[in-house]
Design a protein around this motif. Structure first.
Motif, PDB file in Angstrom:
ATOM      1  N   GLY A 215     -10.140  16.784  -8.096  1.00 21.95           N
ATOM      2  CA  GLY A 215      -8.836  16.535  -8.764  1.00 21.95           C
ATOM      3  C   GLY A 215      -8.765  15.076  -8.815  1.00 21.95           C
ATOM      4  O   GLY A 215      -9.775  14.244  -8.907  1.00 21.95           O
ATOM      5  N   ARG A 216      -7.684  14.552  -9.623  1.00 23.27           N
ATOM      6  CA  ARG A 216      -7.570  13.447  -9.846  1.00 23.27           C
ATOM      7  C   ARG A 216      -7.013  12.578  -8.444  1.00 23.27           C
ATOM      8  O   ARG A 216      -6.729  12.836  -7.656  1.00 23.27           O
ATOM      9  CB  ARG A 216      -6.171  12.995 -10.780  1.00 23.27           C
ATOM     10  N   ILE A 217      -7.665  11.124  -8.494  1.00 23.14           N
ATOM     11  CA  ILE A 217      -7.603  10.262  -7.655  1.00 23.14           C
ATOM     12  C   ILE A 217      -6.220   9.707  -7.482  1.00 23.14           C
ATOM     13  O   ILE A 217      -5.950   9.261  -8.343  1.00 23.14           O
ATOM     14  CB  ILE A 217      -8.679   9.281  -7.462  1.00 23.14           C
ATOM     15  N   ARG A 218      -5.884   9.538  -6.207  1.00 22.65           N
ATOM     16  CA  ARG A 218      -4.537   8.872  -6.085  1.00 22.65           C
ATOM     17  C   ARG A 218      -4.692   7.701  -5.051  1.00 22.65           C
ATOM     18  O   ARG A 218      -5.387   8.110  -3.785  1.00 22.65           O
ATOM     19  CB  ARG A 218      -3.230   9.581  -5.587  1.00 22.65           C
ATOM     20  N   MET A 219      -4.485   6.516  -5.050  1.00 22.59           N
ATOM     21  CA  MET A 219      -4.825   5.332  -4.125  1.00 22.59           C
ATOM     22  C   MET A 219      -3.368   4.817  -3.727  1.00 22.59           C
ATOM     23  O   MET A 219      -2.494   4.556  -4.717  1.00 22.59           O
ATOM     24  CB  MET A 219      -5.464   4.332  -4.689  1.00 22.59           C
ATOM     25  N   THR A 220      -3.134   4.912  -2.472  1.00 27.76           N
ATOM     26  CA  THR A 220      -1.447   4.340  -1.891  1.00 27.76           C
ATOM     27  C   THR A 220      -1.782   3.102  -0.943  1.00 27.76           C
ATOM     28  O   THR A 220      -2.322   3.426   0.054  1.00 27.76           O
ATOM     29  CB  THR A 220      -0.955   5.434  -1.395  1.00 27.76           C
ATOM     30  N   ARG A 221      -1.425   2.020  -1.375  1.00 21.16           N
ATOM     31  CA  ARG A 221      -1.647   0.912  -0.355  1.00 21.16           C
ATOM     32  C   ARG A 221      -0.300   0.948   0.685  1.00 21.16           C
ATOM     33  O   ARG A 221       0.741   1.041   0.455  1.00 21.16           O
ATOM     34  CB  ARG A 221      -1.447  -0.391  -1.227  1.00 21.16           C
ATOM     35  N   LEU A 222      -0.937   0.680   2.028  1.00 17.11           N
ATOM     36  CA  LEU A 222       0.149   0.750   3.108  1.00 17.11           C
ATOM     37  C   LEU A 222       0.816  -0.372   3.139  1.00 17.11           C
ATOM     38  O   LEU A 222      -0.085  -1.445   3.457  1.00 17.11           O
ATOM     39  CB  LEU A 222      -0.550   1.244   4.197  1.00 17.11           C
ATOM     40  N   ALA A 223       1.947  -0.431   3.574  1.00 16.49           N
ATOM     41  CA  ALA A 223       2.491  -1.808   3.636  1.00 16.49           C
ATOM     42  C   ALA A 223       2.544  -2.268   5.073  1.00 16.49           C
ATOM     43  O   ALA A 223       2.596  -3.585   5.152  1.00 16.49           O
ATOM     44  CB  ALA A 223       4.184  -1.542   2.977  1.00 16.49           C
TER      45      ALA A 223
END
Length: 827
Positions: free
Chosen positions: A36-44
């Motif tokens: 599937g499509r990649i999602r990147m989420t930066r953690l604060a």
């Protein structure tokens, strides 16, 4: 069956196990991985890492990197925590995915940014990684993190780099990572299916080839903190979850499954044909295919998913699938659904074997179906019969499973040695390796009774301690079998009784069929002995033959032989009627086929009326032909000689034009009368002698030299001899002698060769080669050739050969007269 040298088969087995199987399985798995499509989420906020993950990050810190971002990466199947780090002194960034990889512990990538806008990426031990837009990717294939970093440093030294902020680095890396899907779709490296994607065939093939090419480098252990004694079991537990999670990604692609089935089938067919022959190979492939389709149908009914079928060259075929919590009785039906249909078909063919020609493909198919499926039901581990024993009687005793597998391996070796089929020893080797795995599994299960494992980490620790193996993949199958065992229902009491009884019923039916088949073989031997005795002594007439036939299977083709033998003892019209009655049964005999009986009936008709005037014989033969055409139209080829005889009788009666018309019609009607074109060649030969009988040798030669008959004159047979006579009688004596040497080469004094020797003798005599003609008549054959009565025995005037007989008699008389007395050589 060709008995290839065992060393050749050993080489084949090594290539199969080390090259072909890994290549095909890897390629097939890559083609089934759904993405599937990649999602990147930066953690604060800072994330508390586990001790193992922190230790892995610290390895990067030890070579000069410091973390600046923690993020998650997700593609709808997996959530993975990742850390991005910036080098303290050099323009480089590293990121580490805290999700185990197959060859390198936690995947680490080093990044730098060139002044021309390109991104330099140095990965490590990742032959199946994806290409990303604007990224120049290189794989170091290094055995340590330090050497991996050194490979990237070398790339940095060779490029003009720019220094960017950590946030900018994160943004560019995220854009490249997320953008690989759209870029790969645009370049055809990925194939869309809804909102998910699969690798294209070309991309999967390229990745597989790269993996195969790098296997030696990948076998070198990767030195990392995750694999030291402190963390190894923890890491293996994580890697186990990753490997089992891969199953979620594997989806059925109908085209991929069909291609795998078709290619594996064709390869297996070719190899079986190399080993056996094409007919036997086709029969084996059909039997295996039906066998696996039986398994597949039962599996589908009982809820198996993710099913695939493929052939394993020189070993068989397999249908795979996944199911949970299935009871033993359903497993038993799945196992029996493969061999039972083929076994019943084989039994049916064996019990009706007399209904088939020996060369019948259906007979070959039935024999293979019976043998292969009966073998598959042997109570040996790894076969369907052995699996039935295991799931019902041995599943709760690991050491019993090992002992059963070891004994089964020994039995397989015994079978191979007994039948001297040493080519299949590599199968026994595979069974022994599987037995070794069961031994290790039994030891681990025994150790767990003393030291129970509460989780995967502890299970891996116990496994390593018990079998002394630190490699993950050597532990994986054992751990998985133990970890997933609770999902398999143990056999209930009634299943432990019912399933073995069902298994024994299969063997009982096979035993009864064998008994019936063996009884038939004994009765056949008795009948064959009675026939042999009859032809040797003729002392008891046909009584013994008839009595023996009564005990034969009613459909045995020997029944026709018995009727024919009795019929041949009759005389005149009584025999003719008996032969017609046999033909009207529309059945073939084993020795006396319909063709043989037809020829015998027509020969009887021809010779029975020799006393009649020539014109009166024609309607008698025509009436006999009419009866044969009605009773046995399938034996037309065997009626051609009689049709030619009618034409000859018509010619002898003065109707030459009618005879010519008959010959012309026969040339057309016999074009496809039989597979060997023997009937057509008989007509062509008769047409040639017809021309020669009329004194038109030039026309006879021209007839044979024209298409499509010219090629027939090159063979050593009657047509070639007739062409030689046409050349000789038309004045081309030298060419005629040469042709006769080809068509009727000299055969030393044998009954079969003497008649052809006469044609060669005549050719030499006609060409003036009297010494060669004399040489044909050896001392041992002079009485045969030079005695008129003996010579007449070798000659026939049948079918317009009167001129041949006259010419040979003249030549032989002159040659014999010139020979010196026996025992003296010419002066």
């Amino acid at each position: 069956m060709q008995n290839f040298h065992p060393l050749l088969w050993a080489l084949f087995a090594i290539v199969l196990l080390t090259q072909v199987f890994p290549f095909v399985s890897t390629l097939f798995q890559l083609l089934r991985v759904e993405m599937g499509r990649i999602r990147m989420t930066r953690l604060a906020v800072p994330v508390q890492l586990s001790p193992l993950h922190q230790a892995a990050v610290n390895e990067l810190r030890a070579i000069g990197f410091e973390p600046f971002a923690v993020y998650t990466i997700n593609d709808s199947y997996d959530d993975c925590t990742a850390v991005m780090l910036k080098h303290a002194n050099l323009p480089a960034v590293a990121n580490i995915y805290l999700r185990p990889g197959s060859f390198m512990s936690y995947p680490v990538w080093f990044w730098s940014f060139a002044a021309d806008g390109a991104i330099l990426l140095t990965a490590n031990r990742q032959p199946v990684s994806h290409d990303m837009p604007q990224v120049q990717r290189v794989d170091a294939y290094a055995p340590t993190l330090q050497k991996h970093w050194q490979a990237h440093e070398a790339r940095m030294a060779a490029a003009t780099l720019e220094t960017i902020t950590p946030d900018a680095a994160y943004a560019r890396i995220a854009a490249a990572t997320i953008g690989y899907v759209d870029d790969s779709l645009a370049k055809g490296r990925l194939v869309p299916k809804g909102d998910k994607f699969f690798l294209s065939y070309g991309t999967a093939l390229r990745m597989t080839l790269e993996l195969m090419r790098r296997r030696r480098q990948l076998r070198v252990p990767y030195s990392t903190v995750a694999l030291n004694d402190t963390y190894r079991s923890t890491y293996f537990a994580e890697l186990y979850d990753v490997q089992t999670g891969v199953k979620k990604r594997l989806k059925n692609r109908a085209s991929v499954s069909l291609i795998l089935l078709a290619l594996s089938l064709l390869v297996s067919l070719g190899l079986f044909a190399w080993w056996l022959d094409w007919k036997s190979a086709a029969a084996v492939i059909i039997v295996l295919l039906v066998h696996e389709c039986g398994h597949a149908l039962a599996m589908r009914i009982f809820g198996y998913r993710d099913m695939n079928m493929f052939f394993i060259p020189m070993m068989g075929a397999v249908v795979t699938g996944n199911v949970k919590n299935i009871p033993v009785w359903k497993q038993a039906i799945v196992l029996l659904a493969g061999p039972v249909p083929g076994l019943l078909f084989g039994i049916a063919i064996a019990l009706n074997i007399h209904a088939f020609e020996p060369s019948s493909f259906l007979l070959t198919l039935g024999i293979n179906a019976g043998i292969l499926n009966l073998f598959n039901l042997l109570p040996l581990s790894f076969l369907d019969g052995g699996k039935l024993v295991e799931i019902t009687l041995l599943s709760s005793w690991p050491y019993a499973l090992f002992a059963f597998a070891l004994l089964s391996s020994m039995a397989i070796i015994g079978i191979i040695v007994y039948f001297k089929s040493y080519n299949m020893l590599f199968i026994a080797f595979i069974f022994l390796m599987a037995s070794r795995l069961l031994w290790r599994m039994a030891r681990v299960r025994s150790a767990l009774k003393k030291q129970p494992a509460q989780n995967l980490k502890e299970l891996f620790a116990v496994t390593e301690k018990t079998i002394g193996v630190k490699n993950f993949y050597r532990q994986f199958y054992i751990v998985r079998s133990i970890h997933e065992q609770p999902a398999v229902r143990p056999p209930r009491a009634w299943e432990m009784v019912a399933v073995p009884l069902l298994f024994l019923a299969c063997w009982g039916v096979s035993g009864l069929a064998w008994s019936a088949w063996n009884h038939d073989r004994a009765m056949e031997a008795t009948f064959d002995a009675a026939v042999a005795d009859y032809y040797k002594h003729y002392k008891d007439g046909t009584a013994k033959v008839t009595a023996a036939a009564q005990n034969l299977n009613p459909i045995d083709r020997r029944q026709i032989d018995a009727l024919a033998i009795v019929a041949f003892q009759k005389k005149g019209d009584e025999r003719a009627k008996a032969l017609l009655d046999i033909l009207e049964l529309k059945k073939e005999g084993r020795s006396y086929t319909r063709s043989v009986i037809t020829a015998r009936y027509l020969n009887d008709a021809y010779y029975a009326e020799e006393r009649l005037n020539v014109p009166d014989r024609i309607p008698v033969l025509e009436a006999a032909l009419k009866q044969i055409d009605a009773a046995a139209p399938d034996t037309y080829a065997q009626t051609v000689t009689t049709r030619l005889r009618i034409a000859e009788l018509r010619d002898r009666a003065g109707d030459t034009a009618g005879a010519a018309a008959d010959l012309s019609a026969l040339l057309g009607s016999t074009q496809h009368a039989d597979n060997c074109n023997c009937a057509l060649r008989d007509v062509i030969e008769a047409q040639t002698w017809f021309y020669l009988d009329k004194g038109d040798a030039a026309k006879a030669a021209a007839f044979l030299e024209a298409a499509p008959y010219a090629a027939m004159t090159k063979k050593t047979d009657a047509v070639g001899i007739a062409y030689g006579w046409a050349l000789l009688e038309s004045g081309k004596t030298a060419a005629g002698a040469t042709q006769m040497q080809t068509a009727a080469p000299y055969v030393d004094d044998t009954d079969e060769g003497e008649a052809d020797n006469l044609d060669l003798l005549y050719a030499y005599w006609k060409n003036g080669q009297k010494d060669k003609a004399a040489a044909v008549i050896a001392d041992a054959s002079r009485n045969d050739y030079c005695t008129p009565d003996e010579l007449s025995y070798m000659l026939t005037d049948d079918l317009w050969r009167r001129r041949r007989s006259e010419g040979i008699r003249l030549a032989v008389a002159e040659v014999c007269a010139a020979l010196p007395p026996l025992g003296k050589k010419p002066q």
